[in-house]
Write a protein that holds these residues in place. Structure first.
Motif, mmCIF file in Angstrom:
data_model
loop_
_atom_site.group_PDB
_atom_site.id
_atom_site.type_symbol
_atom_site.label_atom_id
_atom_site.label_comp_id
_atom_site.label_asym_id
_atom_site.label_seq_id
_atom_site.Cartn_x
_atom_site.Cartn_y
_atom_site.Cartn_z
ATOM 1 N N SER A 117 -18.688 -31.193 19.322
ATOM 2 C CA SER A 117 -17.284 -31.598 19.164
ATOM 3 C C SER A 117 -16.815 -31.481 17.720
ATOM 4 N N ALA A 118 -17.788 -31.395 16.791
ATOM 5 C CA ALA A 118 -17.424 -31.222 15.374
ATOM 6 C C ALA A 118 -16.703 -29.902 15.153
ATOM 7 N N LEU A 119 -16.922 -28.930 16.053
ATOM 8 C CA LEU A 119 -16.250 -27.630 15.919
ATOM 9 C C LEU A 119 -14.797 -27.684 16.351
ATOM 10 N N ALA A 120 -14.389 -28.790 16.979
ATOM 11 C CA ALA A 120 -12.999 -28.912 17.437
ATOM 12 C C ALA A 120 -12.018 -28.887 16.272
ATOM 13 N N PHE A 121 -12.497 -29.257 15.075
ATOM 14 C CA PHE A 121 -11.590 -29.243 13.926
ATOM 15 C C PHE A 121 -11.135 -27.826 13.580
ATOM 16 N N THR A 122 -11.910 -26.818 14.003
ATOM 17 C CA THR A 122 -11.509 -25.432 13.745
ATOM 18 C C THR A 122 -10.299 -25.031 14.593
ATOM 19 N N LEU A 123 -10.048 -25.820 15.658
ATOM 20 C CA LEU A 123 -8.864 -25.572 16.489
ATOM 21 C C LEU A 123 -7.682 -26.424 16.053
ATOM 22 N N GLY A 124 -7.938 -27.366 15.144
ATOM 23 C CA GLY A 124 -6.862 -28.222 14.664
ATOM 24 C C GLY A 124 -6.930 -29.645 15.167
ATOM 25 N N VAL A 125 -8.034 -30.016 15.831
ATOM 26 C CA VAL A 125 -8.190 -31.393 16.317
ATOM 27 C C VAL A 125 -8.683 -32.269 15.159
ATOM 28 N N THR A 126 -7.975 -33.377 14.931
ATOM 29 C CA THR A 126 -8.385 -34.291 13.867
ATOM 30 C C THR A 126 -9.386 -35.288 14.421
ATOM 31 N N GLU A 127 -10.662 -35.072 14.135
ATOM 32 C CA GLU A 127 -11.729 -35.968 14.570
ATOM 33 C C GLU A 127 -12.642 -36.233 13.376
ATOM 34 N N LEU A 128 -13.883 -36.622 13.600
ATOM 35 C CA LEU A 128 -14.763 -37.011 12.507
ATOM 36 C C LEU A 128 -14.947 -35.918 11.472
ATOM 37 N N MET A 129 -15.297 -34.728 11.907
ATOM 38 C CA MET A 129 -15.557 -33.642 10.970
ATOM 39 C C MET A 129 -14.297 -33.240 10.222
ATOM 40 N N ALA A 130 -13.175 -33.217 10.924
ATOM 41 C CA ALA A 130 -11.911 -32.870 10.264
ATOM 42 C C ALA A 130 -11.568 -33.894 9.191
ATOM 43 N N THR A 131 -11.834 -35.166 9.476
ATOM 44 C CA THR A 131 -11.575 -36.224 8.499
ATOM 45 C C THR A 131 -12.405 -36.019 7.237
ATOM 46 N N ALA A 132 -13.692 -35.715 7.418
ATOM 47 C CA ALA A 132 -14.569 -35.469 6.267
ATOM 48 C C ALA A 132 -14.103 -34.261 5.473
ATOM 49 N N GLN A 133 -13.711 -33.194 6.184
ATOM 50 C CA GLN A 133 -13.255 -31.973 5.527
ATOM 51 C C GLN A 133 -12.001 -32.232 4.699
ATOM 52 N N MET A 134 -11.028 -32.946 5.283
ATOM 53 C CA MET A 134 -9.768 -33.201 4.590
ATOM 54 C C MET A 134 -9.944 -34.140 3.405
ATOM 55 N N GLU A 135 -10.724 -35.201 3.591
ATOM 56 C CA GLU A 135 -10.929 -36.149 2.495
ATOM 57 C C GLU A 135 -11.743 -35.524 1.371
#
Length: 222
Positions: A164-182
């Motif tokens: 599910s960490a790969l979901a951020f590559t589609l634009g879903v804001t989840e755990l991995m996306a949060t780490a990437q953005m911060e």
């Protein structure tokens, strides 16, 4: 040399807990859908149903033989060009579908192996007393197979959560996306990704505990 900022990493945890719900919701929904598909695929393969059998084997081979991220991109960015009706599909839905299809391919093989571990004589006995194939599977074979499959299915669920960490590559804001953005906003990538790794690790540890309880509960009947 940049020093590891413990306070920054700790301050990220409340923010990550906020998006933990997105990761868990995505993973649990994907798990439920994957289990349903996996059972259907395993039954089709075991019964060798005409037409459906070769189709399911090709599908399982495809989803096991290609990277998950390629499948997600193909589903969200590629299929929309062939089927315009999919333009309304949001990234979260695409991620859930992609994770479900990918996981079902692995789970179906797990279930198929577990079903094969049950003595064939039990199926023959069920059929001899008038049960249909599906009744025998539901009442006798699958309950025993599930006990054997629990450890592998638990690992599949952990894989879904990690996937599910790969979901951020589609634009879903989840755990991995949060780490990437911060991490990108503060240039504190080490702290951000340390925090997110610990979050995923804690989830895996919790699932390991649940798996142990399930195995213990199932083994009480034997």
């Amino acid at each position: 040399m940049q020093v590891f900022d413990v306070d920054f990493a700790l301050n990220l945890l409340p923010l990550m807990f906020r998006y933990l719900k997105v990761t868990l919701t995505m993973s649990v929904v994907a798990l439920c859908l994957a289990l349903i598909l996996a059972v259907l695929i395993a039954l089709i393969v075991q019964a060798r149903i005409v037409i459906l059998y070769p189709l399911t084997r090709v599908g399982v081979s495809f989803f096991r033989g290609t990277p998950l991220i390629a499948q997600l991109f193909f589903l969200y960015f590629g299929l929309v060009q062939l089927f315009p009706v999919l333009k309304g599909m949001d990234a979260f839905t695409a991620a859930v579908i992609g994770l479900s299809l990918n996981a079902s391919a692995y789970m179906s093989e797990t279930l198929r192996g577990a079903i094969m571990s049950v003595d064939k004589g039990q199926m023959e006995a069920c059929l001899s007393v008038g049960m249909t194939y599906l009744q025998a599977m539901r009442r006798v074979i699958l309950p025993q197979a599930v006990r054997v499959a629990i450890p592998a299915l638990s690992n599949n669920f952990v894989d879904i959560i990690k996937g599910s960490a790969l979901a951020f590559t589609l634009g879903v804001t989840e755990l991995m996306a949060t780490a990437q953005m911060e991490g990108a906003a503060s240039y504190r990538f080490l702290e951000a990704f340390t925090a997110v790794i610990i979050m995923y690790w804690l989830i895996a540890l919790a699932l390991g505990r649940i798996q142990g309880k399930l195995e213990q509960k199932m083994n009480e009947a034997y």
